[in-house]
Write an enzyme that holds these catalytic residues in place. Sequence first.
Site, short mmCIF file in Angstrom:
data_model
loop_
_atom_site.label_atom_id
_atom_site.label_comp_id
_atom_site.label_asym_id
_atom_site.label_seq_id
_atom_site.Cartn_x
_atom_site.Cartn_y
_atom_site.Cartn_z
N HIS A 103 -8.86 -0.53 -5.80
CA HIS A 103 -8.44 -0.49 -7.20
C HIS A 103 -9.52 -1.17 -8.05
O HIS A 103 -9.95 -2.28 -7.71
CB HIS A 103 -7.15 -1.28 -7.42
CG HIS A 103 -5.93 -0.68 -6.79
ND1 HIS A 103 -5.08 0.15 -7.48
CD2 HIS A 103 -5.42 -0.78 -5.54
CE1 HIS A 103 -4.09 0.53 -6.70
NE2 HIS A 103 -4.27 -0.02 -5.50
N HIS A 128 -8.11 2.64 -0.34
CA HIS A 128 -8.69 2.82 -1.67
C HIS A 128 -8.87 1.47 -2.34
O HIS A 128 -8.07 0.56 -2.15
CB HIS A 128 -7.80 3.72 -2.54
CG HIS A 128 -6.36 3.32 -2.54
ND1 HIS A 128 -5.50 3.66 -1.52
CD2 HIS A 128 -5.63 2.58 -3.40
CE1 HIS A 128 -4.30 3.17 -1.76
NE2 HIS A 128 -4.35 2.49 -2.90
N VAL A 149 -0.10 4.39 -0.78
CA VAL A 149 -0.80 5.58 -0.28
C VAL A 149 -1.68 5.15 0.90
O VAL A 149 -2.64 4.39 0.72
CB VAL A 149 -1.67 6.24 -1.37
CG1 VAL A 149 -2.36 7.48 -0.81
CG2 VAL A 149 -0.83 6.59 -2.60
N GLN A 170 0.87 -1.19 0.00
CA GLN A 170 0.00 0.00 0.00
C GLN A 170 0.90 1.23 0.00
O GLN A 170 1.51 1.56 1.01
CB GLN A 170 -0.92 0.00 1.23
CG GLN A 170 -1.91 1.16 1.24
CD GLN A 170 -2.80 1.19 2.47
OE1 GLN A 170 -2.63 0.40 3.42
NE2 GLN A 170 -3.75 2.11 2.48
P1 DGP Z 1 -1.43 1.28 -3.65
O1 DGP Z 1 -0.03 0.97 -4.05
O2 DGP Z 1 -2.32 0.08 -3.58
O3 DGP Z 1 -1.46 2.09 -2.35
O4 DGP Z 1 -2.05 2.19 -4.81
C1 DGP Z 1 -1.82 3.56 -4.89
C2 DGP Z 1 -2.15 3.97 -6.29
O5 DGP Z 1 -2.29 5.37 -6.32
C3 DGP Z 1 -1.07 3.63 -7.31
O6 DGP Z 1 -1.62 2.74 -8.27
C4 DGP Z 1 -0.70 4.94 -7.97
C5 DGP Z 1 -1.80 5.88 -7.53
N1 DGP Z 1 -1.38 7.23 -7.24
C6 DGP Z 1 -0.37 7.62 -6.44
N2 DGP Z 1 -0.32 8.96 -6.37
C7 DGP Z 1 -1.35 9.43 -7.13
C8 DGP Z 1 -1.83 10.74 -7.44
O7 DGP Z 1 -1.30 11.76 -7.00
N3 DGP Z 1 -2.90 10.81 -8.26
C9 DGP Z 1 -3.52 9.70 -8.77
N4 DGP Z 1 -4.56 9.88 -9.55
N5 DGP Z 1 -3.10 8.45 -8.49
C10 DGP Z 1 -2.03 8.32 -7.69
#
Ligand code: DGP
Length: 141
Positions: free
Chosen positions: A104, A102, A98, A96
Amino acid sequence: MTIRPSNECIFCKIITGEGKSFIVYEDTHCIAFLDKRPVFLGHCLVLTKMHVDTFYDLSEAQVKSLFVVAQKVGKAVEKGMKAQGSFIGINNIVSQSVPHCHIHIVPRNKGDGLRGFFWPRTTYNSKEVMLAIQNTIKKFL
Ligand code: DGP
């Protein structure tokens, strides 16, 4: 566990409008936008507007509203991207990147190359091992 909007969180910034994103759906409790590094085009993220670190920190009401929106957005992703199906997944702490919970939603098509999302599978050595693990998990429910 953090349950308030966080100044440090990039997803909270998107929710407040401070961060740029391509929003596909928004209501009082939830938001969905395009993942900026998609597995396939149309890959969306669905999240609660309230900052919650992981899936396990969500209240029952949040789980309900999040999954209702995920179902709605998932159908739209499949239709909009003309996909045969989709993968829905949540990373919790491990993988994870972020820490704002969330979901996906990734559009999938046969032969798209993901082959079961790269999951290597193992086997249980015996029914006894399965029984022991079944009981271990049941103790916490
Ligand atoms: P995870 O690794 O499961 O926590 O997924 C985080 C996802 O968030 C990753 O696929 C990329 C996406 N992501 C990271 N930063 C940003 C951002 O600033 N904007 C958007 N739209 N997506 C982001």
